[in-house]
Design an enzyme around this catalytic site. Structure first.
Site, PDB file in Angstrom:
ATOM      1  N   HIS A 136     -32.307  62.901  40.900  1.00  0.00           N
ATOM      2  CA  HIS A 136     -32.282  61.741  41.800  1.00  0.00           C
ATOM      3  C   HIS A 136     -31.775  60.551  40.986  1.00  0.00           C
ATOM      4  CE1 HIS A 136     -34.118  58.416  44.111  1.00  0.00           C
ATOM      5  NE2 HIS A 136     -34.253  59.244  45.115  1.00  0.00           N
ATOM      6  N   ASP A 213     -39.531  64.505  36.511  1.00  0.00           N
ATOM      7  CA  ASP A 213     -39.612  63.767  37.765  1.00  0.00           C
ATOM      8  C   ASP A 213     -40.242  64.715  38.778  1.00  0.00           C
ATOM      9  OD1 ASP A 213     -39.196  62.765  40.282  1.00  0.00           O
ATOM     10  OD2 ASP A 213     -37.092  62.239  39.982  1.00  0.00           O
ATOM     11  N   GLN A 216     -40.930  65.412  44.058  1.00  0.00           N
ATOM     12  CA  GLN A 216     -40.842  66.417  45.135  1.00  0.00           C
ATOM     13  C   GLN A 216     -41.671  67.656  44.825  1.00  0.00           C
ATOM     14  OE1 GLN A 216     -39.596  65.731  47.957  1.00  0.00           O
ATOM     15  NE2 GLN A 216     -38.405  63.907  47.452  1.00  0.00           N
ATOM     16  N   LYS A 239     -45.067  60.106  49.113  1.00  0.00           N
ATOM     17  CA  LYS A 239     -44.514  61.429  49.445  1.00  0.00           C
ATOM     18  C   LYS A 239     -45.624  62.474  49.493  1.00  0.00           C
ATOM     19  CE  LYS A 239     -40.151  60.391  47.088  1.00  0.00           C
ATOM     20  NZ  LYS A 239     -39.212  60.134  48.181  1.00  0.00           N
ATOM     21  N   CYS A 377     -29.716  59.953  47.540  1.00  0.00           N
ATOM     22  CA  CYS A 377     -29.821  59.352  46.196  1.00  0.00           C
ATOM     23  C   CYS A 377     -29.583  60.405  45.116  1.00  0.00           C
ATOM     24  CB  CYS A 377     -31.167  58.661  45.983  1.00  0.00           C
ATOM     25  SG  CYS A 377     -31.415  57.272  47.061  1.00  0.00           S
TER      26      CYS A 377
HETATM   27  C1  LIG Z   1     -36.835  63.634  43.063  1.00  0.00           C
HETATM   28  C2  LIG Z   1     -37.080  62.180  43.354  1.00  0.00           C
HETATM   29  N1  LIG Z   1     -37.226  61.335  42.323  1.00  0.00           N
HETATM   30  C3  LIG Z   1     -37.460  60.038  42.525  1.00  0.00           C
HETATM   31  C4  LIG Z   1     -37.554  59.509  43.779  1.00  0.00           C
HETATM   32  C5  LIG Z   1     -37.827  58.042  43.945  1.00  0.00           C
HETATM   33  O1  LIG Z   1     -39.091  57.866  44.476  1.00  0.00           O
HETATM   34  P1  LIG Z   1     -39.598  56.409  44.890  1.00  0.00           P
HETATM   35  O2  LIG Z   1     -38.541  55.855  45.789  1.00  0.00           O
HETATM   36  O3  LIG Z   1     -40.895  56.662  45.565  1.00  0.00           O
HETATM   37  O4  LIG Z   1     -39.735  55.627  43.617  1.00  0.00           O
HETATM   38  C6  LIG Z   1     -37.399  60.336  44.877  1.00  0.00           C
HETATM   39  C7  LIG Z   1     -37.438  59.795  46.246  1.00  0.00           C
HETATM   40  O5  LIG Z   1     -36.887  60.340  47.170  1.00  0.00           O
HETATM   41  C8  LIG Z   1     -37.169  61.711  44.655  1.00  0.00           C
HETATM   42  O6  LIG Z   1     -37.027  62.556  45.679  1.00  0.00           O
END
Ligand SMILES: Cc1ncc(COP(=O)(O)O)c(C=O)c1O
Length: 419
Positions: A136, A213, A216, A239, A377
């Protein structure tokens, strides 16, 4: 019969009372666009059960004050509840110590904290950071900013056509300059579950810390940071049935202690003079200013909720949903599933021949079906598949097979309109 179908039959179906779970989520009974809601945008943000909503209301109506800085009773109650939430989060991911849980505003801020606190101190000119094609943007851009500032270099582990990382390609990227690995546990664009345990072990054997990260992954499966042996693990509350504005950076205590603060301000100090400031211990060193107290407590309630349902039960139910949806879409002419990794979780990205994903999303919405369309993203993933965008259905514990059927019917309607 296909292999996946026979696996579906061979595995005993989990006894998962999805209707009872749905009853906990008031928003699922609504028809925001005039049609009953089929909410399949959980990878972007999940919905909140009444238990979490009630906890937020109880906090705001009976327990709210600023934390840590007063001796009055309400402040003591709020502080105790906030710290209890930290304990719950630490237990949920099996952190060794509560102080390894830093509350942040979400995954994005958690990764930025690691970049500023660890990266800016320990990564320099000529050093290398290994990321993957599946990241992401929030696990790309902070490291690019660091690389630009320091003269470091980003190296990228590629994926195959299925959306899987190859350990061989990943291992080839390591050399004496490697200073950090950043990898998604689960890809938000494709749903691929990455072999992070092996990736972390490979990195750590070479003295390279690994940041995962987990945005998900945490909502969909049991995560044990000690078992993974990762150095950092980042995730977001919204999430995983919790509020927005809260997330976690888990970090090994020894590492967090060596890091520099990210933000300066109140609460992250032990003493301040105009000559010198002495920083607080972890986790306070990384929680400058008034934190999102209510959101943290709400997130504590969310992990209580998920734990009561059971992460293994949730993973099993979502696996059934994903298998069923994959099987349905794979049979449909004109539908291409993007991301067919052997190990996937909760995400189904697809493209319809001759229909722009934006139109797919708009038309599905007219049937009450909420999916996400766009680059999610994760533009490098789109570039890898040579598509500008995909449509993405993403599941949570409260989704049903009937909702998958609704998605399939909705896609057929879209195809009819464009035929
Ligand atoms: C894999 C992953 N990393 C990071 C993020 C960013 O999360 P946040 O917008 O809650 O900071 C997301 C959000 O969709 C994501 O799916």
């Amino acid at each position: 019969m296909s292999a996946s179908r026979s696996a579906l039959i061979a595995r005993p179906k989990s006894v998962f009372d999805v209707e009872r779970i749905r009853a906990d989520f008031p928003i699922l009974t609504l028809s925001p666009g005039g049609k009953p809601l089929v909410y399949l945008d959980n990878a972007a943000s999940s919905q909140m059960p009444q238990q979490v909503i009630d906890r937020l209301v109880r906090y705001q109506t009976t327990q709210h004050a600023n934390i840590h800085r007063a001796v009055h009773t309400l402040s003591e109650i709020a502080t105790a509840e906030y710290e209890e939430a930290r304990r719950k989060l630490a237990r949920f991911i099996n952190a060794r110590e509560e102080r390894e849980v830093i509350f942040t505003s979400g995954t994005t801020e958690a990764i930025n904290l690691a970049m500023h606190g660890y990266g800016r101190k320990f990564i320099g000119a000529g050093d290398e950071i290994i990321l993957t094609t599946l990241e992401h943007h929030s696990n790309i851009v902070p490291w690019q900013m660091l690389a630009e500032e320091k003269g470091a270099r980003i190296r990228v582990a590629p994926i195959n056509d299925a959306g899987e990382l190859s350990m061989g390609e990943y291992e080839k990227l390591f050399n004496e300059h490697t200073k950090l690995v950043g990898v998604a546990h689960v890809s938000n664009a494709l749903g691929s579950v990455n072999p992070i345990k092996q990736m972390i072990a490979f990195a750590r054997a070479r003295g390279v810390p690994a940041l995962v990260d987990g945005a998900q992954a945490v909502p969909h499966m049991k995560v044990d940071v000690q078992d993974l042996d990762c150095d950092f693990y980042a995730f977001s509350g919204h999430k995983m049935c919790g509020p927005t504005g809260i997330g976690v950076l888990y970090g090994k205590a020894a590492l967090l202690e060596r890091m520099q603060p990210f933000k300066g301000g109140g609460d992250m100090i032990l003493s301040v003079t105009f000559d010198k400031t002495t920083y607080n211990v972890i986790p306070q060193k990384f929680e400058a200013g008034t934190p999102p107290i209510a959101a943290a407590i709400g997130l504590g309630a969310a992990v209580d909720y998920l734990s009561t349902v059971g992460m293994d039960a949730i993973a099993g139910h979502e696996r059934d949903l994903l298998e069923y949806a994959t099987e349905q879409l794979a049979r449909m002419p004109g539908v291409r599933i993007i991301g067919t990794a052997a190990e996937k979780a909760a995400v189904l990205s697809f493209a319809l021949d001759g229909v722009h994903p934006h139109d797919v999303g708009t038309l599905l919405n007219q049937d009450g079906i909420a999916v996400r369309t766009g680059h999610h993203c994760a533009q490098p993933v789109m570039q890898r598949y040579k598509v500008p965008a995909t449509s993405r259905a993403s599941f949570a514990l409260y989704n049903t097979m009937a909702e998958v059927d609704a998605l399939v019917a909705g896609i057929r309607n879209v195809q009819k309109l464009f035929s």
